[in-house]
Design a protein around this motif. Structure first.
Motif, PDB file in Angstrom:
ATOM      1  N   ALA A 218       0.830  -1.204   0.000  1.00 48.46           N
ATOM      2  CA  ALA A 218       0.000   0.000   0.000  1.00 48.46           C
ATOM      3  C   ALA A 218       0.864   1.252   0.000  1.00 48.46           C
ATOM      4  O   ALA A 218       0.544   2.247  -0.666  1.00 48.46           O
ATOM      5  CB  ALA A 218      -0.931  -0.005   1.206  1.00 48.46           C
ATOM      6  N   THR A 222       0.746   3.995  -2.929  1.00 40.65           N
ATOM      7  CA  THR A 222       0.360   5.363  -2.577  1.00 40.65           C
ATOM      8  C   THR A 222       1.451   6.345  -2.982  1.00 40.65           C
ATOM      9  O   THR A 222       1.157   7.426  -3.512  1.00 40.65           O
ATOM     10  CB  THR A 222       0.100   5.464  -1.063  1.00 40.65           C
ATOM     11  N   ILE A 261      -6.477  -4.338  -6.988  1.00 38.34           N
ATOM     12  CA  ILE A 261      -7.275  -3.119  -6.966  1.00 38.34           C
ATOM     13  C   ILE A 261      -8.234  -3.065  -8.158  1.00 38.34           C
ATOM     14  O   ILE A 261      -9.322  -2.483  -8.077  1.00 38.34           O
ATOM     15  CB  ILE A 261      -6.346  -1.893  -6.955  1.00 38.34           C
ATOM     16  N   PHE A 496      -6.670   2.185 -10.679  1.00 34.39           N
ATOM     17  CA  PHE A 496      -6.125   2.737  -9.438  1.00 34.39           C
ATOM     18  C   PHE A 496      -6.614   4.162  -9.222  1.00 34.39           C
ATOM     19  O   PHE A 496      -6.999   4.545  -8.114  1.00 34.39           O
ATOM     20  CB  PHE A 496      -4.599   2.696  -9.474  1.00 34.39           C
ATOM     21  N   LEU A 514      -6.044   1.415   1.498  1.00 34.36           N
ATOM     22  CA  LEU A 514      -5.321   0.368   0.767  1.00 34.36           C
ATOM     23  C   LEU A 514      -4.750  -0.673   1.717  1.00 34.36           C
ATOM     24  O   LEU A 514      -4.746  -1.873   1.410  1.00 34.36           O
ATOM     25  CB  LEU A 514      -4.210   0.995  -0.075  1.00 34.36           C
ATOM     26  N   LEU A 518      -6.182  -4.422   0.912  1.00 35.30           N
ATOM     27  CA  LEU A 518      -5.190  -5.374   0.402  1.00 35.30           C
ATOM     28  C   LEU A 518      -4.995  -6.530   1.368  1.00 35.30           C
ATOM     29  O   LEU A 518      -4.642  -7.639   0.960  1.00 35.30           O
ATOM     30  CB  LEU A 518      -3.860  -4.664   0.145  1.00 35.30           C
TER      31      LEU A 518
END
Length: 543
Positions: A218, A222, A261, A496, A514, A518
């Protein structure tokens, strides 16, 4: 040898008739069974053909990407561009390998669950590139997680299990500001009577047998898509923290994370199309053309729910060009009001009559503003002042419910627009036909019906700015990572961006979101994916 015996044939008509009917019924049952088997075999052959076609396509794509990645490089690229080029291709290769493994595992699972069938020889998997499992620095703090067995008896013979050792798996984890290592410690248990050795199973991971935790992946995702940091810059940051993660490894993590995702993005699209009012726009997205050392111009089409929707949604859709057919394919049979700019790609949608066009006053204002910027224009100044009054009314009624907005618009903006239209029509006859101000006036008059629809529908915005604001992250990202690797990479980028921008609209912090989804997705049932969408996740997080 026993003599063969046969059932005597009855001689009486009634008994003979019953025998014939019985034989006919048996024959019909057999024929129905054979027909069902034939249908089943045809379905299986079709499924196998589709599977083989998918596997062949994925293997071909991986081979092509590897040729591009490890083949001759174009001298037209700068060192930084080469880094981004390699990064994009490594991510594509990792993502394609993840999809291929998923297809092979699903095929094996279906075959294994079918009773009375022999498992066919599975297609040989292509060898995966592996940079080698990195050694985690001893300086990083360790957090131990002990996994206790569910039972103390052997599943084979019922004997008592004894501990004979431990299995330790280390996962690299990231807490904002520092790294740590999660040590999963599982006892090795042996059954002395039958010699069975077993250990408690590890929790399902985003990357099976991989090094990173869901939180680590994540963070990489990010940093790349929210903070717009290319992976080669992240690699440098991690090295300063004494965690030497290679770019190839980061690419693999990113590609496999984006695969998960994309499932949520599809669920987001289904929720979006349940709305009756949508905004739409599109923006260029460069896509790599490795053979030429250049990029081609692809597009991200973006669709957004109405401004006052209970849970705002943004969905991005990747397309290799700007043809209107892509909007038609995305919307399908959707019916409602679509608010766009003046791009002709949407015209085919409006001709179907099931979609109503809503105009954008921001684009009208922009045409007059451009004329004013090229030189003082009293006509443009007066038009801008008129449009400013319309926006002033919107500011006054911003917090009102839709029905009150429609009423206020009709009472206050309606007469103003009638006067504005009359003035535009009169002025159009007085300016040069091919001048910039004439084009600005024609733009407004030609779309007057679409521009004034917001008077009747209180849920409509006065302009298309809500969807344009969703494109800001894409514009910043383009300046940093320059391009995507191929069409598949563009589709994953669209997925995404859909999730991240929807998180922002719903007040959800992307990294926290996330980390959680995840962690859950590897074992989450598909029929409950809607529970992980940002607006539903927020409700759960606050509960």
């Amino acid at each position: 040898m026993n003599p063969r015996t046969s059932t005597p044939i009855p001689t009486e008509p009634e008994a003979l008739r019953d025998l014939v009917l019985s034989l006919l019924q048996t024959q019909q049952e057999k024929e129905a069974e054979w027909a069902e088997r034939a249908r089943y075999i045809a379905q299986q052959e079709l499924a196998i053909a589709l599977r083989d076609e998918t596997i062949a396509r994925l293997e071909s794509t991986i081979a092509k990407l590897q040729r591009w990645r490890f083949g001759r490089r174009s001298e037209k690229l700068s060192p930084d561009q080469i880094s981004l080029w390699e990064e994009a291709l490594d991510t594509e290769i990792a993502a394609m390998e993840s999809i291929l493994e998923s297809v092979l595992e699903d095929s094996a699972a279906v075959t294994a669950s079918r009773p009375g069938t022999e498992a066919p020889v599975a297609p040989a998997r292509p060898p995966r590139r592996h940079p080698g499992r990195m050694q985690l620095p001893d300086t990083l703090p360790r957090v131990e997680v002990h996994h206790d067995p569910l039972t103390c008896t052997c599943g084979q013979c019922g004997g008592l299990l004894e501990t004979v050792g431990e299995e330790i798996s280390e996962k690299l984890d990231y807490i904002p500001g520092h790294f740590q290592v999660i040590r999963h410690i599982r006892p090795k248990l042996v059954c002395r009577p039958c010699g069975t050795i077993e250990s408690p199973a590890l929790p399902a991971q985003v990357i099976d047998k991989g090094l990173p935790t869901a939180r680590m992946i994540a963070h990489v995702m990010t940093a790349k898509h929210v903070d717009h940091l290319p992976l080669y810059r992240q690699e440098t940051q991690y090295l300063r923290a004494s965690v030497p993660i290679s770019r190839a490894t980061l690419c693999s993590w990113l590609g496999q994370g984006e695969y998960w995702i994309s499932m949520l993005a599809e669920a987001c699209k289904m929720a979006l199309l349940e709305g009756a009012i949508l905004h739409a726009d599109e923006t260029p997205l460069p896509v790599l053309n490795p053979g030429s050392g250049k990029t081609d111009k692809a597009y991200l089409w973006v669709y957004r729910s109405q401004t006052d929707a209970p849970h705002p949604i943004v969905v991005f859709d990747y397309a290799p060009d700007r043809k209107g057919i892509h909007a038609q394919n995305f919307l399908g049979d959707w019916k409602g009001i679509l608010q766009t700019d003046d791009y002709g790609g949407y015209d085919a949608l409006y001709r179907k009559k099931q979609i109503i066009e809503a105009g954008c006053w921001a684009h009208v204002r922009r045409h007059f503003y451009d004329v004013e910027q090229r030189g003082p224009s009293p006509v443009a100044q007066k038009a801008l002042a008129w449009i400013a009054k319309l926006y002033g009314i919107e500011a006054d009624i911003k917090e009102s419910p839709p029905d009150q907005k429609a009423e206020a618009r009709q009472q206050r903006a309606g007469p103003l627009l009638e006067s504005f239209r009359a003035w535009l029509s009169e002025t159009q006859m007085q300016v040069a036909p091919k001048s910039g101000i004439a084009k600005a006036i024609a733009y407004a008059l030609n779309r007057w019906k679409a521009l004034t629809l917001y008077l009747e529908e209180g849920r409509l915005s006065i302009d298309n700015n809500p969807v344009e604001r969703a494109l800001r992250g894409v514009a910043i990202g383009r300046k940093n990572f320059l391009f995507v690797g191929n069409d598949a990479g563009g589709e994953r980028a669209a997925s995404f961006y859909s999730i991240i921008e929807t998180c922002k609209l719903n007040g959800v912090e992307p990294f926290a979101y996330l980390c959680d989804v995840l962690e859950k997705l590897p074992t989450w049932p598909n029929k409950r994916l809607h529970e992980l969408l940002p607006w539903n996740w927020k409700k759960t997080a606050l509960a």
